[in-house]
Design a protein around this motif. Structure first.
Motif, short mmCIF file in Angstrom:
data_model
loop_
_atom_site.label_atom_id
_atom_site.label_comp_id
_atom_site.label_asym_id
_atom_site.label_seq_id
_atom_site.Cartn_x
_atom_site.Cartn_y
_atom_site.Cartn_z
N ALA A 1 11.71 -12.36 -5.08
CA ALA A 1 10.41 -12.93 -4.63
C ALA A 1 9.75 -13.40 -6.29
CB ALA A 1 8.87 -11.96 -4.48
N PRO A 2 9.77 -14.74 -6.10
CA PRO A 2 10.23 -15.44 -7.83
C PRO A 2 8.50 -15.02 -8.29
CG PRO A 2 11.55 -16.91 -6.52
CD PRO A 2 10.56 -15.78 -5.81
N GLY A 3 8.00 -14.88 -9.31
CA GLY A 3 6.83 -14.90 -9.90
C GLY A 3 5.80 -13.75 -9.23
N ARG A 4 6.48 -13.19 -8.47
CA ARG A 4 5.31 -12.51 -8.66
C ARG A 4 5.59 -10.78 -7.56
NH1 ARG A 4 4.79 -12.04 -2.40
NH2 ARG A 4 6.70 -12.69 -1.79
N SER A 5 4.81 -10.43 -7.72
CA SER A 5 4.68 -8.86 -6.97
C SER A 5 5.55 -8.60 -5.45
CB SER A 5 3.62 -7.78 -7.65
OG SER A 5 3.97 -6.60 -7.46
N ILE A 6 6.66 -7.53 -5.41
CA ILE A 6 6.45 -7.30 -3.77
C ILE A 6 5.96 -5.70 -4.20
CG2 ILE A 6 7.94 -9.70 -3.78
CD1 ILE A 6 10.39 -6.67 -3.71
N SER A 7 5.59 -4.97 -5.06
CA SER A 7 5.64 -3.53 -5.08
C SER A 7 4.25 -3.40 -3.51
CB SER A 7 5.29 -3.13 -5.73
OG SER A 7 3.79 -3.30 -6.24
N SER A 8 3.29 -4.00 -3.19
CA SER A 8 2.77 -3.65 -1.99
C SER A 8 2.89 -4.28 -0.51
CB SER A 8 0.97 -4.60 -2.46
OG SER A 8 1.67 -6.21 -2.23
N TYR A 9 4.62 -4.78 -0.49
CA TYR A 9 5.26 -4.95 0.81
C TYR A 9 6.36 -3.42 1.52
CZ TYR A 9 2.35 -9.10 0.42
OH TYR A 9 1.34 -10.28 0.11
N ALA A 10 5.96 -3.92 2.31
CA ALA A 10 7.32 -2.96 2.79
C ALA A 10 8.18 -3.94 3.05
CB ALA A 10 7.06 -2.57 4.14
N MET A 11 9.01 -4.56 3.54
CA MET A 11 10.45 -5.18 3.08
C MET A 11 11.39 -5.50 3.89
SD MET A 11 9.17 -7.06 0.51
CE MET A 11 10.60 -8.67 -0.07
N GLY A 12 11.54 -5.55 5.06
CA GLY A 12 13.28 -6.00 5.88
C GLY A 12 14.16 -6.77 5.20
N TRP A 13 15.68 -6.72 6.08
CA TRP A 13 16.45 -7.96 5.99
C TRP A 13 16.48 -7.44 7.64
CZ3 TRP A 13 18.89 -10.42 2.64
CH2 TRP A 13 18.96 -10.08 1.16
N PHE A 14 16.87 -9.50 7.85
CA PHE A 14 17.49 -9.94 9.32
C PHE A 14 18.75 -10.54 9.57
CE2 PHE A 14 13.11 -8.46 11.29
CZ PHE A 14 12.45 -8.67 9.73
N ARG A 15 19.02 -10.75 10.31
CA ARG A 15 19.89 -11.90 10.73
C ARG A 15 19.94 -12.23 11.91
NH1 ARG A 15 25.23 -7.96 11.46
NH2 ARG A 15 24.19 -6.83 13.43
N GLN A 16 20.56 -13.77 10.74
CA GLN A 16 21.00 -14.16 12.78
C GLN A 16 22.72 -14.90 12.61
OE1 GLN A 16 17.92 -18.06 12.74
NE2 GLN A 16 18.68 -18.10 15.02
N GLN B 1 8.94 -9.94 4.10
CA GLN B 1 8.10 -8.91 3.47
C GLN B 1 6.58 -8.60 5.02
OE1 GLN B 1 6.72 -10.95 0.03
NE2 GLN B 1 4.53 -11.38 1.20
N GLY B 2 5.59 -7.86 4.34
CA GLY B 2 4.87 -7.17 5.60
C GLY B 2 4.03 -6.09 4.94
N ARG B 3 2.58 -6.25 5.58
CA ARG B 3 1.81 -4.80 4.97
C ARG B 3 2.49 -3.45 5.42
NH1 ARG B 3 -0.43 -5.83 0.43
NH2 ARG B 3 -1.20 -7.68 0.96
N ASP B 4 2.99 -3.19 6.69
CA ASP B 4 3.34 -2.36 7.61
C ASP B 4 4.45 -1.85 7.92
OD1 ASP B 4 0.29 -3.23 9.54
OD2 ASP B 4 0.28 -1.42 8.55
N PHE B 5 5.14 -1.02 7.81
CA PHE B 5 6.92 -0.72 7.36
C PHE B 5 6.94 -0.97 8.72
CE2 PHE B 5 10.49 1.49 6.18
CZ PHE B 5 10.82 2.12 6.59
N ASN C 1 10.37 0.61 2.51
CA ASN C 1 8.80 1.03 2.92
C ASN C 1 8.55 0.86 0.98
OD1 ASN C 1 9.72 3.44 0.91
ND2 ASN C 1 7.83 4.80 1.97
N GLN C 2 7.04 1.06 0.94
CA GLN C 2 6.66 -0.03 -0.74
C GLN C 2 7.37 0.25 -1.36
OE1 GLN C 2 5.05 0.01 2.50
NE2 GLN C 2 3.51 -1.66 2.00
N SER C 3 7.10 1.67 -1.45
CA SER C 3 7.87 2.80 -2.76
C SER C 3 9.38 2.37 -3.18
CB SER C 3 7.68 4.08 -2.63
OG SER C 3 8.13 5.05 -1.82
#
Length: 123
Positions: A24-39, A98-102, A52-54
């Motif tokens: 995430a260029p130039g911003r924090s992702i620490s408050s977001y849960a993150m996911g990987w997806f594929r197509q 990214q999302g707020r809810d893990f 999750n966030q931590s």
């Protein structure tokens, strides 16, 4: 609108490994849960892994469990996907989001997707 940049894809033989990065260029992702997806070609985008966030909790799609590992470095605003024992069926464009809810990372609707990174598993 979240701006995320995926990288690290490539061509690898079956049984090989790759590590994908999502920045995430130039911003924090620490408050977001993150996911990987594929197509994969001709298929719907599918969930792969979430963290999750931590970074203390994660979950995976059954198809990658035991082979893929998601991790994050909040100081670097980066999420990783370590992919081992790759199979031809792992061939796809991989995306992060990214999302707020893990617990809802795997099922929520996302408004924006990045360009993704191509992973091709072939001999």
């Amino acid at each position: 609108q979240a701006h995320l940049v995926e990288s690290g894809g490539g061509l690898v033989q079956p049984g090989g490994s790759l590590r994908l990065s999502c920045v995430a260029p130039g911003r924090s992702i620490s408050s977001y849960a993150m996911g990987w997806f594929r197509q994969a070609p001709g298929k719907e985008r599918e969930f792969v892994a979430a963290i999750n966030q931590s970074g203390g909790s994660s979950y995976y799609a059954d198809s990658v469990k035991g082979r893929f590992t998601i991790s994050r470095d909040n100081a670097k605003n980066t999420v990783y996907l370590q992919m081992n024992s790759l199979k031809p069926e792992d061939t796809a464009v991989y995306y992060c989001n990214q999302g707020r809810d893990f617990i809802f990372i795997s099922t929520m609707t996302y408004d924006h997707w990045g360009q993704g990174t191509q992973v091709t598993v072939s001999s």
